[in-house]
Design an enzyme around this catalytic site. Structure first.
Site, mmCIF file in Angstrom:
data_model
loop_
_atom_site.group_PDB
_atom_site.id
_atom_site.type_symbol
_atom_site.label_atom_id
_atom_site.label_comp_id
_atom_site.label_asym_id
_atom_site.label_seq_id
_atom_site.Cartn_x
_atom_site.Cartn_y
_atom_site.Cartn_z
ATOM 1 N N PHE A 141 -65.854 -26.081 -56.005
ATOM 2 C CA PHE A 141 -66.455 -24.720 -56.003
ATOM 3 C C PHE A 141 -65.369 -23.836 -56.193
ATOM 4 O O PHE A 141 -64.304 -23.702 -55.569
ATOM 5 C CB PHE A 141 -66.959 -24.433 -54.842
ATOM 6 N N CYS A 180 -64.441 -32.002 -53.355
ATOM 7 C CA CYS A 180 -63.690 -33.168 -54.212
ATOM 8 C C CYS A 180 -63.908 -34.720 -53.997
ATOM 9 O O CYS A 180 -63.122 -35.438 -53.717
ATOM 10 C CB CYS A 180 -62.238 -32.955 -53.467
ATOM 11 N N ILE A 207 -57.009 -28.955 -55.620
ATOM 12 C CA ILE A 207 -55.959 -28.882 -56.682
ATOM 13 C C ILE A 207 -56.768 -29.651 -58.001
ATOM 14 O O ILE A 207 -57.383 -30.838 -57.600
ATOM 15 C CB ILE A 207 -54.772 -29.464 -56.631
ATOM 16 N N GLY A 208 -56.887 -29.437 -59.246
ATOM 17 C CA GLY A 208 -57.178 -30.019 -60.222
ATOM 18 C C GLY A 208 -56.680 -29.649 -61.759
ATOM 19 O O GLY A 208 -56.579 -28.416 -61.789
#
Length: 222
Positions: free
Chosen positions: A85, A178, A148-149
């Site tokens: 989100f 996640c 983190i992505g």
């Protein structure tokens, strides 16, 4: 003599997710061909859920058609990671940088992003840490404070990190954040005993942490 590393920083405020995605794609292309220097986007999004390229749709816990009732958008992305989100009161960084130029591999790059958030949290007396294997991101105890992505294409990065300053954590109840079902989500506001400054200050501090940890020494603000 120290090598000069230039970073152009864009301070953008609240940006629609798709607009930010299109901008990243444009900047990645320009960085691949050397038309621009390494670039860092600092921004926030309006409420948005994103699912990565593996399409882990089962981690969305409410019908997609109902998301509009809670004021949220939903988009697929080409980054790594799982569903997450983005929303107001997060500090988001999207680095468009050449890993080859700064001599980093993918794993070290992600570890450095984690260190950016760990260092930022420490400024407010919060002891954050990297997750265990399979738990990319930054945690305070069992609560995730930073996600983190990333995507790496021809050595050029995009997407990045999102640090929870004080978002509405109720939005996270509608997903398995996640993809980790047995952990919660937290924020700097919840974890710190200190009075937090204006969010612009925290954004600036995170940029400073990024600049130092990645070794940039010529900063151009846009």
């Amino acid at each position: 003599m120290r090598l000069q590393r230039t970073l152009e920083v864009w301070k953008m405020g609240i940006v629609n997710y798709l607009d930010a995605l299109k901008l990243q794609e444009k900047l990645v292309s320009e960085r691949k061909f050397g038309k621009i220097s390494d670039t860092l986007l600092s921004l926030q999004h309006s409420p948005t859920y994103t699912i990565e390229k593996r399409r882990t749709y089962h981690n969305l816990l409410m019908p997609e058609a109902d998301l509009q009732t809670i004021g949220a958008e939903f988009h697929y992305t080409q980054r790594g990671g799982d569903i997450t989100f983005h929303g107001p009161h997060q500090a988001i960084l999207y680095p468009i940088i050449s890993l080859r130029n700064i001599g980093l591999g993918a794993q070290k790059y992600v570890e450095n992003l984690e260190l950016v958030m760990i260092e930022l949290a420490s400024l407010y007396g919060v002891q954050a840490h990297a997750g265990r294997a399979g738990e990319t991101g930054v945690w305070v105890g069992e609560g995730k404070i930073g996600a983190i992505g990333v995507r790496i294409s021809s050595g050029i990065t995009s997407h990045g990190l999102a640090f929870n300053i004080d978002p509405d954590l109720n939005y996270f109840k509608h997903i398995v954040p996640c993809g980790i079902a047995d952990k919660g989500v937290t924020s700097l506001r919840r974890e710190s005993d200190k009075v937090l400054p204006a969010e612009e200050v925290i954004h600036e501090q995170m940029i400073s942490c990024f600049v130092r940890l990645f070794g940039f020494n010529d900063i151009i603000c846009k």
